[in-house]
Design an enzyme around this catalytic site. Structure first.
Site, short mmCIF file in Angstrom:
data_model
loop_
_atom_site.label_atom_id
_atom_site.label_comp_id
_atom_site.label_asym_id
_atom_site.label_seq_id
_atom_site.Cartn_x
_atom_site.Cartn_y
_atom_site.Cartn_z
N ASP A 1 4.19 -24.80 0.17
CA ASP A 1 4.69 -25.31 1.45
C ASP A 1 6.18 -25.46 1.21
O ASP A 1 6.62 -26.40 0.53
CB ASP A 1 4.06 -26.66 1.78
CG ASP A 1 4.53 -27.15 3.14
OD1 ASP A 1 5.69 -26.85 3.51
OD2 ASP A 1 3.78 -27.83 3.84
N HIS A 2 6.97 -24.52 1.73
CA HIS A 2 8.37 -24.48 1.28
C HIS A 2 9.15 -25.73 1.67
O HIS A 2 10.19 -26.02 1.10
CB HIS A 2 9.07 -23.20 1.75
CG HIS A 2 9.35 -23.16 3.21
ND1 HIS A 2 8.45 -22.72 4.12
CD2 HIS A 2 10.45 -23.50 3.92
CE1 HIS A 2 8.97 -22.80 5.33
NE2 HIS A 2 10.19 -23.27 5.24
N LYS B 1 8.91 -24.77 19.50
CA LYS B 1 9.81 -23.62 19.55
C LYS B 1 10.63 -23.69 20.82
O LYS B 1 10.24 -24.34 21.78
CB LYS B 1 8.99 -22.33 19.52
CG LYS B 1 8.33 -22.10 18.18
CD LYS B 1 7.95 -20.66 17.98
CE LYS B 1 7.44 -20.40 16.59
NZ LYS B 1 8.49 -20.38 15.55
N LYS C 1 12.54 -28.34 -0.43
CA LYS C 1 13.86 -28.66 0.11
C LYS C 1 14.44 -29.86 -0.62
O LYS C 1 13.74 -30.82 -0.93
CB LYS C 1 13.76 -28.96 1.61
CG LYS C 1 13.49 -27.72 2.44
CD LYS C 1 13.46 -28.05 3.92
CE LYS C 1 13.15 -26.81 4.74
NZ LYS C 1 14.27 -25.89 4.82
N GLU D 1 12.76 -26.09 16.53
CA GLU D 1 13.35 -24.76 16.37
C GLU D 1 13.95 -24.32 17.71
O GLU D 1 13.39 -24.65 18.76
CB GLU D 1 12.29 -23.75 15.97
CG GLU D 1 11.62 -24.03 14.65
CD GLU D 1 10.52 -23.01 14.37
OE1 GLU D 1 10.78 -22.06 13.63
OE2 GLU D 1 9.42 -23.16 14.91
N ARG E 1 0.82 -1.22 0.00
CA ARG E 1 0.00 0.00 0.00
C ARG E 1 0.84 1.26 0.00
O ARG E 1 0.44 2.30 -0.50
CB ARG E 1 -0.91 0.03 1.23
CG ARG E 1 -2.07 -0.90 1.14
CD ARG E 1 -2.74 -1.01 2.47
NE ARG E 1 -1.78 -1.43 3.50
CZ ARG E 1 -2.07 -1.63 4.77
NH1 ARG E 1 -3.29 -1.41 5.20
NH2 ARG E 1 -1.15 -2.03 5.63
N ASP F 1 0.51 -24.06 12.80
CA ASP F 1 1.65 -23.44 12.13
C ASP F 1 2.56 -24.48 11.46
O ASP F 1 3.14 -24.22 10.41
CB ASP F 1 2.47 -22.64 13.16
CG ASP F 1 3.58 -21.83 12.51
OD1 ASP F 1 3.30 -21.14 11.51
OD2 ASP F 1 4.73 -21.88 12.99
N HIS G 1 3.54 -28.47 7.03
CA HIS G 1 4.86 -29.09 6.81
C HIS G 1 4.92 -30.55 7.25
O HIS G 1 5.35 -31.43 6.51
CB HIS G 1 5.95 -28.34 7.58
CG HIS G 1 6.00 -26.87 7.28
ND1 HIS G 1 5.84 -26.37 6.01
CD2 HIS G 1 6.21 -25.81 8.08
CE1 HIS G 1 5.94 -25.05 6.06
NE2 HIS G 1 6.16 -24.68 7.30
N1 LIG Z 1 7.79 -14.05 7.29
C1 LIG Z 1 7.94 -15.35 7.13
O1 LIG Z 1 9.02 -15.92 7.33
C2 LIG Z 1 6.78 -16.19 6.66
C3 LIG Z 1 6.97 -17.56 6.51
C4 LIG Z 1 5.91 -18.35 6.03
C5 LIG Z 1 4.70 -17.75 5.73
N2 LIG Z 1 4.55 -16.40 5.92
C6 LIG Z 1 3.25 -15.81 5.56
O2 LIG Z 1 3.48 -14.86 4.52
C7 LIG Z 1 2.59 -13.77 4.66
C8 LIG Z 1 3.37 -12.45 4.77
O3 LIG Z 1 4.18 -12.51 5.93
P1 LIG Z 1 5.22 -11.37 6.31
O4 LIG Z 1 5.95 -11.87 7.51
O5 LIG Z 1 6.00 -10.95 5.12
O6 LIG Z 1 4.25 -10.17 6.75
P2 LIG Z 1 4.62 -8.60 6.92
O7 LIG Z 1 6.06 -8.40 7.14
O8 LIG Z 1 3.64 -8.07 7.90
O9 LIG Z 1 4.27 -7.99 5.47
C9 LIG Z 1 2.95 -7.82 5.03
C10 LIG Z 1 2.98 -7.14 3.68
O10 LIG Z 1 1.64 -6.98 3.22
C11 LIG Z 1 1.45 -5.61 2.82
N3 LIG Z 1 0.04 -5.27 3.03
C12 LIG Z 1 -0.63 -5.20 4.20
N4 LIG Z 1 -1.91 -4.84 3.98
C13 LIG Z 1 -2.05 -4.69 2.63
C14 LIG Z 1 -3.12 -4.33 1.79
N5 LIG Z 1 -4.34 -4.03 2.27
N6 LIG Z 1 -2.91 -4.29 0.46
C15 LIG Z 1 -1.69 -4.58 -0.06
N7 LIG Z 1 -0.62 -4.93 0.69
C16 LIG Z 1 -0.80 -4.98 2.02
C17 LIG Z 1 2.39 -4.83 3.72
O11 LIG Z 1 2.75 -3.57 3.19
P3 LIG Z 1 1.87 -2.23 3.44
O12 LIG Z 1 1.56 -2.19 4.91
O13 LIG Z 1 2.71 -1.11 2.96
O14 LIG Z 1 0.66 -2.39 2.61
C18 LIG Z 1 3.61 -5.75 3.70
O15 LIG Z 1 4.35 -5.58 2.52
C19 LIG Z 1 1.74 -14.09 5.90
O16 LIG Z 1 0.58 -14.77 5.48
C20 LIG Z 1 2.62 -15.03 6.70
O17 LIG Z 1 1.88 -15.87 7.56
C21 LIG Z 1 5.57 -15.62 6.37
#
Ligand SMILES: NC(=O)c1ccc[n+]([C@@H]2O[C@H](COP(=O)([O-])OP(=O)(O)OC[C@H]3O[C@@H](n4cnc5c(N)ncnc54)[C@H](OP(=O)(O)O)[C@@H]3O)[C@@H](O)[C@H]2O)c1
Length: 491
Positions: free
Chosen positions: A178-179, A340, A183, A217, A51, A236, A241
């Site tokens: 599912d990463h 964890k 692997k 972990e 956004r 989770d 996984h």
């Molecule tokens: N981080 C990990 O290691 C990981 C691992 C496995 C799965 N996941 C999954 O991947 C997803 C993202 O995780 P994350 O850790 O990257 O989250 P994050 O750091 O909170 O990032 C969320 C992203 O979504 C954007 N966003 C939020 N609201 C939005 C909207 N209304 N329209 C468009 N963009 C929007 C945010 O930018 P703005 O606020 O600028 O819009 C930001 O770029 C989640 O479902 C999480 O469960 C994450």
């Protein structure tokens, strides 16, 4: 030995949530590594969206910073400069109308290319974004959509998300990541089972005593408190996984590597899992929550302090004794555990074989050991087959347990590609073998929901365990009351 790189056709990849943690830590580094290996070139485009208003240059600077921190090969200064030229940015609101016309204008310039939409956002945005992609005419026949876990929080919410995505994209266009499936060792499990004649005759309840799957972990909840406190370890880790790993161990040989052939077999395993509900959850499951302790040599607080809710009953550890009722596996327990703040960071599958029917060496030094096949996913990816041999040397026979050890780092030159690298290129190729089909996700939730329900009916809170240990004592009891032990070869 080095791997062969097969270039993919030029593509447009739109990343929703491109300023987020996942994009920075995993997606951009994976793309950059594939670019450096020339798997795609400057005729492809990567369009970041979120956004916040940002110039393309400012966005590229954030990507550069992320790559400097998380990619392994940023010493290629020219490569980095060149990579950044294919990175673009458009501010788009996944829920509102802002930015969509701009995004469409960007994509229309390459209407004939494969285009992929990676939804690296919270899952409650998946449905809205899919609907907007449909309404704006962006879901072209060559389009694919990639969604991250968690897909929902139970069967009902997963179905709702899948319905909304499915209203715009055909199932073959939907890539549920599912990463773990990307692997190397996980894919090697398929090669090991189905490209060698040695194991298949033994791969059943006649020769296998039990299977252990551990995903441990050392980290706590870090920056993901809100998400984790809602999800817990069962949702989770186990729903996705661990069940996927179980499927790859337990499935019948598919007729081909075709995506549906493989996924049909995994689905049959999920449908053969013995139900766990309020009648048997107390004996077949253990849930735990970490208390203050030590991790990697430093004192760490307990989960209640980490999550900021002193009344939280979210589990940070799960152990489950799962059963599969089918011809091959009836009577073979699958012990699953994840948590964890455990003692070590390790993910592995251990296949423990039965003892020989008659032990000849009763009077000699040494004892009867299990044959074990350990498949290590992280760290130090590799496979070990534990055998009993005679210790070399003169004198009487002394038995020893030794591994035939294939460490991937030693056997293959160069770094092993990250899971996301392989998976992203598979999306562009349109190969869905390593992605979850809708019915798999639904079958996994159907097994998980009654466990959660049983826990919610129980008055017992999660069992405490000290951070830095291997989880609650009840997890040890879960396996030891069957006369077995968790694998200790974790070093
Ligand atoms: N981080 C990990 O290691 C990981 C691992 C496995 C799965 N996941 C999954 O991947 C997803 C993202 O995780 P994350 O850790 O990257 O989250 P994050 O750091 O909170 O990032 C969320 C992203 O979504 C954007 N966003 C939020 N609201 C939005 C909207 N209304 N329209 C468009 N963009 C929007 C945010 O930018 P703005 O606020 O600028 O819009 C930001 O770029 C989640 O479902 C999480 O469960 C994450």
């Amino acid at each position: 030995m080095t791997s062969r790189i097969v270039p993919v056709h030029p593509f447009d990849l739109v990343i929703f949530g491109a300023t987020g943690d996942l994009a920075h830590r995993k997606i951009f580094p994976a793309l950059y590594h594939r670019f450096c290996d020339r798997q795609f070139g400057t005729d492809s485009r990567i369009i970041g969206t979120s956004r916040r208003a940002m110039s393309v240059d400012a966005f590229r600077a954030t990507v550069r910073e992320a790559l400097e921190q998380f990619a392994s090969t940023t010493d290629q200064a020219d490569g980095l400069r060149e990579f950044l030229t294919i990175v673009d940015y458009v501010a788009v609101d996944g829920r509102g109308d802002e930015g969509w016309a701009d995004l469409k204008a960007h994509l229309d310039a390459h209407a004939q290319e494969v285009r992929a939409f990676y939804l690296a956002t919270a899952p409650d945005l998946f449905g809205d974004i899919a609907a907007k992609l449909g309404a704006r005419g962006l879901a072209s026949p060559l389009a694919r959509i990639i969604v991250e876990k968690p897909i929902g929080a139970d069967s009902a919410s997963a179905n709702a998300i899948n319905d909304r995505i499915g209203a715009v994209f055909a199932e073959r266009q939907i890539f549920r990541i599912d990463h773990y499936l990307g692997k190397e060792t996980v894919q090697n499990l398929m090669a090991l089972r189905f490209a060698n004649i040695l194991l298949e005759p033994l791969w059943n309840s006649n020769y296998i005593d039990h299977v252990q799957i551990t995903v441990a972990e050392t980290l706590g909840v870090e920056g993901r408190k809100a998400y984790y406190d809602h999800a817990g370890a069962l949702r989770d880790m186990v729903q996705n996984h661990i069940l996927q790993l179980l499927c790859l161990v337990a499935m019948e040989p598919p007729a081909s590597l075709d995506a549906d052939a493989v996924r049909d077999e995994k689905l049959k395993v999920l449908r053969s899992l013995d139900p766990i509900d309020e009648t048997n959850a107390a004996t077949l499951t253990v849930r735990g929550q970490y208390r203050a302790g030590a991790s990697n040599g430093a004192s760490v607080p307990g989960y209640l302090e980490d999550c900021g809710d002193p009344a939280s009953t979210t589990e940070t550890f799960v152990a489950i004794k799962a059963g599969i009722s089918n011809w091959r596996w009836t009577g073979v327990p699958f012990y699953l555990r994840t948590g964890k703040r455990l003692s070590e960071r390790v993910s592995e599958i251990v296949i423990v074989f039965r003892h020989v029917p008659h032990f000849l060496f009763k009077g000699v030094s040494g004892r009867l050991f299990d044959n074990r096949l350990t498949i290590r996913l992280q760290p130090d990816e590799g496979i070990k087959l534990w055998l009993t041999i005679k210790e070399p040397g003169p004198g009487g026979i002394r038995l020893q347990h030794v591994p035939l050890d294939m460490s991937f780092a030693e056997a293959f030159a160069g770094p092993t590609p990250e899971a996301y690298e392989r998976l992203l290129m598979d999306v562009i190729r349109g190969n869905a073998t390593l992605f979850m089909r809708r019915d798999e996700v639904e079958a996994a939730w159907r097994w998980i929901d009654p466990i959660r329900n049983a826990w919610s009916l129980s008055v017992e809170p999660p069992r405490p365990y000290v951070a830095g240990s291997w989880g609650p004592a009840a997890s040890v009891a879960l396996i030891e009351r069957d006369g077995r032990t968790w694998n200790e070869d974790v070093a």
